[in-house]
Scaffold this motif. Structure first.
Motif, PDB file in Angstrom:
ATOM      1  N   LYS A 130      36.659  57.593 -36.739  1.00 17.88           N
ATOM      2  CA  LYS A 130      37.390  58.495 -37.708  1.00 17.88           C
ATOM      3  C   LYS A 130      38.008  59.631 -37.002  1.00 17.88           C
ATOM      4  CE  LYS A 130      35.852  56.647 -41.797  1.00 17.88           C
ATOM      5  NZ  LYS A 130      35.220  56.680 -43.258  1.00 17.88           N
ATOM      6  N   LYS A 131      37.141  60.323 -36.266  1.00 15.18           N
ATOM      7  CA  LYS A 131      37.303  61.375 -35.325  1.00 15.18           C
ATOM      8  C   LYS A 131      36.950  61.096 -33.900  1.00 15.18           C
ATOM      9  CE  LYS A 131      35.991  64.670 -38.933  1.00 15.18           C
ATOM     10  NZ  LYS A 131      35.259  65.991 -39.439  1.00 15.18           N
ATOM     11  N   LEU A 132      37.331  61.931 -33.103  1.00 13.95           N
ATOM     12  CA  LEU A 132      37.293  61.944 -31.499  1.00 13.95           C
ATOM     13  C   LEU A 132      35.710  62.211 -31.253  1.00 13.95           C
ATOM     14  CD1 LEU A 132      38.418  61.125 -28.880  1.00 13.95           C
ATOM     15  CD2 LEU A 132      38.869  63.829 -28.688  1.00 13.95           C
ATOM     16  N   PHE A 133      35.267  61.239 -30.465  1.00 18.85           N
ATOM     17  CA  PHE A 133      33.666  61.522 -29.934  1.00 18.85           C
ATOM     18  C   PHE A 133      33.870  61.206 -28.580  1.00 18.85           C
ATOM     19  CE2 PHE A 133      32.871  60.660 -34.564  1.00 18.85           C
ATOM     20  CZ  PHE A 133      31.994  61.172 -34.810  1.00 18.85           C
ATOM     21  N   PHE A 134      32.628  61.874 -27.757  1.00 19.09           N
ATOM     22  CA  PHE A 134      32.567  61.735 -26.542  1.00 19.09           C
ATOM     23  C   PHE A 134      31.328  60.804 -26.304  1.00 19.09           C
ATOM     24  CE2 PHE A 134      30.075  63.001 -22.695  1.00 19.09           C
ATOM     25  CZ  PHE A 134      31.100  62.794 -21.664  1.00 19.09           C
ATOM     26  N   VAL A 135      31.086  59.735 -25.580  1.00 16.41           N
ATOM     27  CA  VAL A 135      30.061  58.965 -25.417  1.00 16.41           C
ATOM     28  C   VAL A 135      29.409  59.349 -24.155  1.00 16.41           C
ATOM     29  CG1 VAL A 135      29.255  56.427 -25.480  1.00 16.41           C
ATOM     30  CG2 VAL A 135      31.204  57.073 -26.785  1.00 16.41           C
ATOM     31  N   ASP A 136      28.136  59.774 -24.304  1.00 15.41           N
ATOM     32  CA  ASP A 136      27.431  60.197 -23.174  1.00 15.41           C
ATOM     33  C   ASP A 136      27.042  59.393 -22.445  1.00 15.41           C
ATOM     34  OD1 ASP A 136      26.070  62.946 -22.188  1.00 15.41           O
ATOM     35  OD2 ASP A 136      24.748  61.411 -21.864  1.00 15.41           O
ATOM     36  N   ASP A 137      27.225  59.477 -20.914  1.00 18.00           N
ATOM     37  CA  ASP A 137      26.684  58.230 -20.085  1.00 18.00           C
ATOM     38  C   ASP A 137      25.337  58.196 -20.039  1.00 18.00           C
ATOM     39  OD1 ASP A 137      27.161  61.137 -18.681  1.00 18.00           O
ATOM     40  OD2 ASP A 137      26.284  60.044 -17.250  1.00 18.00           O
ATOM     41  N   TYR A 138      24.375  59.311 -20.155  1.00 18.08           N
ATOM     42  CA  TYR A 138      22.956  59.036 -20.108  1.00 18.08           C
ATOM     43  C   TYR A 138      22.198  58.545 -21.479  1.00 18.08           C
ATOM     44  CZ  TYR A 138      17.840  60.018 -19.254  1.00 18.08           C
ATOM     45  OH  TYR A 138      16.671  59.804 -19.167  1.00 18.08           O
ATOM     46  N   THR A 139      22.926  59.169 -22.529  1.00 18.02           N
ATOM     47  CA  THR A 139      21.966  58.848 -23.774  1.00 18.02           C
ATOM     48  C   THR A 139      22.761  57.795 -24.532  1.00 18.02           C
ATOM     49  OG1 THR A 139      23.184  60.624 -24.934  1.00 18.02           O
ATOM     50  CG2 THR A 139      21.318  61.365 -23.941  1.00 18.02           C
ATOM     51  N   GLY A 140      23.970  57.590 -24.168  1.00 18.53           N
ATOM     52  CA  GLY A 140      24.808  56.605 -25.050  1.00 18.53           C
ATOM     53  C   GLY A 140      25.139  56.931 -26.381  1.00 18.53           C
ATOM     54  N   ALA A 141      24.921  58.305 -26.600  1.00 21.31           N
ATOM     55  CA  ALA A 141      25.250  58.728 -27.970  1.00 21.31           C
ATOM     56  C   ALA A 141      26.565  59.294 -28.160  1.00 21.31           C
ATOM     57  CB  ALA A 141      24.126  59.958 -28.157  1.00 21.31           C
ATOM     58  N   ASP A 142      26.910  59.175 -29.377  1.00 24.79           N
ATOM     59  CA  ASP A 142      28.273  59.673 -29.829  1.00 24.79           C
ATOM     60  C   ASP A 142      28.108  61.179 -29.947  1.00 24.79           C
ATOM     61  OD1 ASP A 142      29.474  57.294 -29.550  1.00 24.79           O
ATOM     62  OD2 ASP A 142      29.556  56.852 -31.885  1.00 24.79           O
ATOM     63  N   VAL A 143      28.649  61.933 -29.030  1.00 20.10           N
ATOM     64  CA  VAL A 143      28.702  63.613 -29.283  1.00 20.10           C
ATOM     65  C   VAL A 143      29.950  64.147 -29.734  1.00 20.10           C
ATOM     66  CG1 VAL A 143      28.126  65.379 -27.764  1.00 20.10           C
ATOM     67  CG2 VAL A 143      27.194  63.401 -27.231  1.00 20.10           C
ATOM     68  N   TYR A 144      29.687  64.608 -30.989  1.00 21.79           N
ATOM     69  CA  TYR A 144      30.782  65.177 -31.525  1.00 21.79           C
ATOM     70  C   TYR A 144      31.338  66.583 -30.691  1.00 21.79           C
ATOM     71  CZ  TYR A 144      33.429  66.898 -35.581  1.00 21.79           C
ATOM     72  OH  TYR A 144      34.629  67.024 -36.513  1.00 21.79           O
ATOM     73  N   PRO A 145      32.603  66.594 -29.769  1.00 22.93           N
ATOM     74  CA  PRO A 145      32.543  67.634 -28.857  1.00 22.93           C
ATOM     75  C   PRO A 145      33.629  68.747 -29.369  1.00 22.93           C
ATOM     76  CG  PRO A 145      34.243  65.816 -28.892  1.00 22.93           C
ATOM     77  CD  PRO A 145      33.335  65.476 -29.823  1.00 22.93           C
ATOM     78  N   TYR A 146      32.825  69.421 -30.236  1.00 30.10           N
ATOM     79  CA  TYR A 146      33.547  70.740 -30.661  1.00 30.10           C
ATOM     80  C   TYR A 146      32.360  71.822 -30.290  1.00 30.10           C
ATOM     81  CZ  TYR A 146      36.867  67.849 -32.976  1.00 30.10           C
ATOM     82  OH  TYR A 146      37.821  66.762 -32.760  1.00 30.10           O
ATOM     83  N   GLU A 147      32.956  72.897 -29.745  1.00 27.77           N
ATOM     84  CA  GLU A 147      32.065  74.098 -29.625  1.00 27.77           C
ATOM     85  C   GLU A 147      31.497  74.708 -30.794  1.00 27.77           C
ATOM     86  OE1 GLU A 147      33.384  76.523 -26.157  1.00 27.77           O
ATOM     87  OE2 GLU A 147      35.332  75.853 -26.790  1.00 27.77           O
ATOM     88  N   MET A 148      30.534  74.704 -30.762  1.00 27.27           N
ATOM     89  CA  MET A 148      29.605  75.427 -31.971  1.00 27.27           C
ATOM     90  C   MET A 148      28.981  76.758 -31.767  1.00 27.27           C
ATOM     91  SD  MET A 148      27.854  71.818 -33.045  1.00 27.27           S
ATOM     92  CE  MET A 148      28.067  70.804 -31.940  1.00 27.27           C
TER      93      MET A 148
END
Length: 97
Positions: free
Chosen positions: A43-61
């Protein structure tokens, strides 16, 4: 939902990430898992990390590390610049890359 222009920009960035993963230090490539990082829309843009395989929400916090992101702060800034380009079409800061 993503527009056709956003999908094209995402695919272009994913091609760039594949290129980065194939040279020198193989950033964004995990040899043990044989996986390359990439962006994808749900539904939103996600970055899939190469090591963890996790969907990372790529917004600076502005605080701490993003959950599931296995690289350092400069790479986090680069991923956020990629996100800005994918979403808006405007170039982000590329600082010292």
């Amino acid at each position: 939902m993503a527009s056709a222009e956003q999908l094209k920009r995402m695919n272009d960035i994913n091609d760039l990430i594949k290129l980065i993963a194939s040279i020198d230090r193989c950033t964004f490539y995990c040899k043990s898992k044989n996986r390359i990082a990439y962006f994808r829309f749900r539904k939103k843009l996600f970055f899939v990390d190469d090591y963890t395989g996790a969907d990372v929400y790529p917004y600076e916090m502005g605080y701490g590390r993003a959950n599931g992101f296995s690289h350092g702060g400069n790479m986090w800034q680069l991923v956020n610049s990629f996100r800005k380009f994918i979403i808006t079409g405007k170039y982000g800061e590329l600082r010292d890359y």
